[in-house]
Design a protein around this motif. Structure first.
Motif, PDB file in Angstrom:
ATOM      1  N   HIS A 263     -11.186   7.572   9.861  1.00  0.00           N
ATOM      2  CA  HIS A 263     -10.785   8.653  10.773  1.00  0.00           C
ATOM      3  C   HIS A 263     -10.352   9.833   9.911  1.00  0.00           C
ATOM      4  O   HIS A 263     -10.311   9.732   8.678  1.00  0.00           O
ATOM      5  N   TYR A 264     -10.012  10.957  10.578  1.00  0.00           N
ATOM      6  CA  TYR A 264      -9.533  12.109   9.813  1.00  0.00           C
ATOM      7  C   TYR A 264      -8.020  12.284   9.929  1.00  0.00           C
ATOM      8  O   TYR A 264      -7.453  13.190   9.329  1.00  0.00           O
ATOM      9  N   PHE A 265      -7.358  11.401  10.712  1.00  0.00           N
ATOM     10  CA  PHE A 265      -5.896  11.384  10.763  1.00  0.00           C
ATOM     11  C   PHE A 265      -5.432   9.977  11.078  1.00  0.00           C
ATOM     12  O   PHE A 265      -6.227   9.101  11.426  1.00  0.00           O
ATOM     13  N   CYS A 266      -4.129   9.757  10.946  1.00  0.00           N
ATOM     14  CA  CYS A 266      -3.564   8.420  11.140  1.00  0.00           C
ATOM     15  C   CYS A 266      -3.279   8.184  12.626  1.00  0.00           C
ATOM     16  O   CYS A 266      -2.322   8.739  13.170  1.00  0.00           O
ATOM     17  N   ASP A 267      -4.099   7.358  13.245  1.00  0.00           N
ATOM     18  CA  ASP A 267      -3.920   7.018  14.645  1.00  0.00           C
ATOM     19  C   ASP A 267      -3.558   5.550  14.750  1.00  0.00           C
ATOM     20  O   ASP A 267      -4.081   4.723  13.989  1.00  0.00           O
ATOM     21  N   ILE A 268      -2.683   5.210  15.692  1.00  0.00           N
ATOM     22  CA  ILE A 268      -2.120   3.855  15.711  1.00  0.00           C
ATOM     23  C   ILE A 268      -3.146   2.753  15.971  1.00  0.00           C
ATOM     24  O   ILE A 268      -3.043   1.675  15.364  1.00  0.00           O
TER      25      ILE A 268
ATOM     26  N   THR B 188       9.378   4.249  19.433  1.00  0.00           N
ATOM     27  CA  THR B 188       9.072   2.826  19.657  1.00  0.00           C
ATOM     28  C   THR B 188       7.869   2.404  18.831  1.00  0.00           C
ATOM     29  O   THR B 188       7.882   1.368  18.151  1.00  0.00           O
ATOM     30  N   HIS B 189       6.804   3.207  18.874  1.00  0.00           N
ATOM     31  CA  HIS B 189       5.606   2.886  18.083  1.00  0.00           C
ATOM     32  C   HIS B 189       5.896   2.972  16.581  1.00  0.00           C
ATOM     33  O   HIS B 189       5.377   2.156  15.800  1.00  0.00           O
ATOM     34  N   MET B 190       6.701   3.943  16.193  1.00  0.00           N
ATOM     35  CA  MET B 190       7.031   4.094  14.778  1.00  0.00           C
ATOM     36  C   MET B 190       7.807   2.871  14.283  1.00  0.00           C
ATOM     37  O   MET B 190       7.546   2.351  13.186  1.00  0.00           O
ATOM     38  N   GLY B 191       8.746   2.401  15.087  1.00  0.00           N
ATOM     39  CA  GLY B 191       9.503   1.200  14.719  1.00  0.00           C
ATOM     40  C   GLY B 191       8.609  -0.024  14.599  1.00  0.00           C
ATOM     41  O   GLY B 191       8.774  -0.837  13.678  1.00  0.00           O
ATOM     42  N   SER B 192       7.632  -0.135  15.520  1.00  0.00           N
ATOM     43  CA  SER B 192       6.734  -1.293  15.456  1.00  0.00           C
ATOM     44  C   SER B 192       5.811  -1.213  14.238  1.00  0.00           C
ATOM     45  O   SER B 192       5.479  -2.239  13.633  1.00  0.00           O
ATOM     46  N   LEU B 193       5.420   0.000  13.852  1.00  0.00           N
ATOM     47  CA  LEU B 193       4.584   0.161  12.661  1.00  0.00           C
ATOM     48  C   LEU B 193       5.349  -0.189  11.384  1.00  0.00           C
ATOM     49  O   LEU B 193       4.812  -0.815  10.469  1.00  0.00           O
ATOM     50  N   LEU B 194       6.608   0.242  11.327  1.00  0.00           N
ATOM     51  CA  LEU B 194       7.418  -0.029  10.140  1.00  0.00           C
ATOM     52  C   LEU B 194       7.718  -1.514   9.963  1.00  0.00           C
ATOM     53  O   LEU B 194       8.099  -1.951   8.874  1.00  0.00           O
TER      54      LEU B 194
ATOM     55  N   ILE C 181       0.839  -1.190   0.000  1.00  0.00           N
ATOM     56  CA  ILE C 181       0.000   0.000   0.000  1.00  0.00           C
ATOM     57  C   ILE C 181       0.877   1.244   0.000  1.00  0.00           C
ATOM     58  O   ILE C 181       1.767   1.388   0.838  1.00  0.00           O
ATOM     59  N   MET C 182       0.637   2.147  -0.923  1.00  0.00           N
ATOM     60  CA  MET C 182       1.414   3.374  -1.032  1.00  0.00           C
ATOM     61  C   MET C 182       0.678   4.583  -0.462  1.00  0.00           C
ATOM     62  O   MET C 182       1.263   5.633  -0.251  1.00  0.00           O
ATOM     63  N   GLU C 183      -0.629   4.449  -0.239  1.00  0.00           N
ATOM     64  CA  GLU C 183      -1.401   5.547   0.329  1.00  0.00           C
ATOM     65  C   GLU C 183      -2.610   5.003   1.065  1.00  0.00           C
ATOM     66  O   GLU C 183      -3.050   3.868   0.833  1.00  0.00           O
ATOM     67  N   PHE C 184      -3.138   5.810   1.986  1.00  0.00           N
ATOM     68  CA  PHE C 184      -4.334   5.458   2.738  1.00  0.00           C
ATOM     69  C   PHE C 184      -5.434   6.475   2.428  1.00  0.00           C
ATOM     70  O   PHE C 184      -5.162   7.647   2.158  1.00  0.00           O
ATOM     71  N   VAL C 185      -6.668   5.997   2.499  1.00  0.00           N
ATOM     72  CA  VAL C 185      -7.834   6.863   2.305  1.00  0.00           C
ATOM     73  C   VAL C 185      -8.391   7.230   3.676  1.00  0.00           C
ATOM     74  O   VAL C 185      -8.694   6.352   4.489  1.00  0.00           O
ATOM     75  N   LEU C 186      -8.510   8.526   3.945  1.00  0.00           N
ATOM     76  CA  LEU C 186      -9.059   9.017   5.209  1.00  0.00           C
ATOM     77  C   LEU C 186     -10.532   9.377   4.995  1.00  0.00           C
ATOM     78  O   LEU C 186     -10.849  10.302   4.251  1.00  0.00           O
ATOM     79  N   LEU C 187     -11.425   8.643   5.642  1.00  0.00           N
ATOM     80  CA  LEU C 187     -12.850   8.870   5.428  1.00  0.00           C
ATOM     81  C   LEU C 187     -13.321  10.195   6.013  1.00  0.00           C
ATOM     82  O   LEU C 187     -14.269  10.797   5.492  1.00  0.00           O
ATOM     83  N   GLY C 188     -12.691  10.643   7.091  1.00  0.00           N
ATOM     84  CA  GLY C 188     -13.094  11.907   7.696  1.00  0.00           C
ATOM     85  C   GLY C 188     -14.435  11.803   8.399  1.00  0.00           C
ATOM     86  O   GLY C 188     -14.761  10.776   8.997  1.00  0.00           O
ATOM     87  N   PHE C 189     -15.252  12.868   8.295  1.00  0.00           N
ATOM     88  CA  PHE C 189     -16.495  12.941   9.053  1.00  0.00           C
ATOM     89  C   PHE C 189     -17.736  12.615   8.233  1.00  0.00           C
ATOM     90  O   PHE C 189     -18.645  11.943   8.683  1.00  0.00           O
ATOM     91  N   THR C 190     -17.790  13.124   7.008  1.00  0.00           N
ATOM     92  CA  THR C 190     -18.999  12.981   6.216  1.00  0.00           C
ATOM     93  C   THR C 190     -18.672  13.077   4.729  1.00  0.00           C
ATOM     94  O   THR C 190     -17.643  13.633   4.351  1.00  0.00           O
ATOM     95  N   GLU C 191     -19.577  12.515   3.915  1.00  0.00           N
ATOM     96  CA  GLU C 191     -19.442  12.620   2.465  1.00  0.00           C
ATOM     97  C   GLU C 191     -20.341  13.712   1.903  1.00  0.00           C
ATOM     98  O   GLU C 191     -20.317  13.978   0.699  1.00  0.00           O
TER      99      GLU C 191
ATOM    100  N   THR D  78       4.124   7.049   3.811  1.00  0.00           N
ATOM    101  CA  THR D  78       5.152   7.722   4.595  1.00  0.00           C
ATOM    102  C   THR D  78       4.559   8.873   5.393  1.00  0.00           C
ATOM    103  O   THR D  78       4.877   9.059   6.584  1.00  0.00           O
ATOM    104  N   GLY D  79       3.687   9.649   4.756  1.00  0.00           N
ATOM    105  CA  GLY D  79       3.056  10.760   5.452  1.00  0.00           C
ATOM    106  C   GLY D  79       2.217  10.299   6.618  1.00  0.00           C
ATOM    107  O   GLY D  79       2.167  10.960   7.664  1.00  0.00           O
ATOM    108  N   CYS D  80       1.545   9.175   6.459  1.00  0.00           N
ATOM    109  CA  CYS D  80       0.705   8.619   7.520  1.00  0.00           C
ATOM    110  C   CYS D  80       1.546   8.202   8.727  1.00  0.00           C
ATOM    111  O   CYS D  80       1.206   8.510   9.875  1.00  0.00           O
ATOM    112  N   ILE D  81       2.662   7.519   8.457  1.00  0.00           N
ATOM    113  CA  ILE D  81       3.539   7.071   9.545  1.00  0.00           C
ATOM    114  C   ILE D  81       4.112   8.269  10.295  1.00  0.00           C
ATOM    115  O   ILE D  81       4.117   8.307  11.537  1.00  0.00           O
ATOM    116  N   PHE D  82       4.584   9.261   9.566  1.00  0.00           N
ATOM    117  CA  PHE D  82       5.177  10.425  10.210  1.00  0.00           C
ATOM    118  C   PHE D  82       4.123  11.273  10.922  1.00  0.00           C
ATOM    119  O   PHE D  82       4.399  11.873  11.963  1.00  0.00           O
TER     120      PHE D  82
END
Length: 312
Positions: free
Chosen positions: A176-181, A158-164, A9-19, A95-99
């Motif tokens: 969600h509207y942002f990348c939460d672990i 530590t969390h970043m290393g475990s995600l990678l 996966i190279m990107e994630f889709v953020l659904l946010g609040f509403t369509e 990458t943006g999501c992880i950071f």
């Protein structure tokens, strides 16, 4: 041969609040105005504390860092949320999501420890006033703040290393509207038991230890306030500490609800609303409680404005 992490996966889709596009525009205006107040207000507070000699005390030293952290962790996720409210494709790169998560987690964890340090500072000022100058020295305050940032960095790395170490091969939709672990790790294709254990340990240690410091500090402050003979002095001290404790309680309650009381894999609408509260609204509330209602901060602002007028 050691196993390699293959991320398809190279990107994630953020659904946010509403369509709903009309609701998205309305949310954009509201959130943008609140975020603008957060940015301007906290940067103003940092400038005020740095430029006013009368605010060079441990209390305002901690408050300056609180304003900095509020500005930082709001700025990590809110701008992307605002862009996605208007964008046709609501995506964020891998990458943006992880950071984004790593920075958000670092600033948020640091604020947990900083709030504990601020509670201890108020405990010393009210319960041990004769020892305050001896204990709350510049070096000690620097160590408390530096320790808060160190804990935040260690937790985040530590969390970043475990995600990678995880592989993501689909699905790539984040409700969600942002990348939460908690949401991210449940999208992984590989085993997440180690990640869940790390999340539980670090979240537990951070929340429990800092919460105990805050509760014990304010409990001792309450007992001291009740012994103040003058009703006016008792009311003034209690009013100030009650507002501080309200902000801290809201911070802990909203963060804990978001991460522990909702489904990590499928956050509810309420969980997203509550997360908006601590990412967007609490920084404004901190600004209101700790500065705008603060007599010393208002007096310092008045003197700074007078100096600017005289210079002109």
């Amino acid at each position: 041969m050691a196993e390699r992490n293959i991320t398809e996966i190279m990107e994630f889709v953020l659904l946010g609040f509403t369509e709903n596009p009309h609701l998205q525009y309305a949310l954009f205006v509201v959130f943008f105005l609140i975020y603008l107040i957060t940015v301007v207000g906290n940067l103003w507070l940092i400038l005020l504390i740095g430029s006013s000699s009368q605010l060079h005390s441990p209390k305002y030293f901690f408050l300056g860092h609180l304003a900095f952290l509020d500005f930082c962790y709001s700025s990590v996720c809110i701008p992307k949320m605002l862009v996605n409210l208007l964008a046709a494709r609501k995506v964020i790169s891998y990458t943006g999501c992880i950071f984004q998560f790593a920075l958000f987690n670092m600033f948020l964890t640091t604020e947990f420890f900083l709030l504990a340090a601020m509670a201890y500072d108020r405990y010393m000022a009210i319960c041990k006033p004769l020892h305050y100058q001896v204990v709350m020295t510049t070096n000690f305050c620097l160590r408390l703040v530096a320790g808060s940032y160190v804990f935040g960095c260690v937790t985040s790395l530590t969390h970043m290393g475990s995600l990678l170490s995880l592989s993501f091969c689909g699905p790539n939709v984040i409700n969600h509207y942002f990348c939460d672990i908690p949401v991210l790790i449940h999208l992984a294709c590989s085993d997440i038991q180690k990640n869940e254990l790390l999340l539980l340990i670090f979240s537990g240690v951070t929340s429990i230890t800092t919460f105990l410091v805050v509760v014990s500090s304010y409990f001792s402050i309450l007992l001291t306030i009740l012994r103040i003979p003058c009703p006016q002095g008792r009311y003034k001290t209690f009013s100030t500490c009650a507002s501080h404790l309200t902000v801290v309680t809201l911070f802990y309650a909203t963060v804990i609800f978001t991460h522990l009381c909702s489904s990590p894999a499928h956050p509810s609408g309420w969980a997203k609303i509550v997360s908006v509260f601590y990412t967007l609204l609490l920084p404004v509330l901190n600004l209101l409680i700790y500065s705008i209602r603060n007599r010393e901060a208002k007096e310092a602002l008045r003197k700074m404005v007078q100096r600017k007028i005289l210079v002109q």
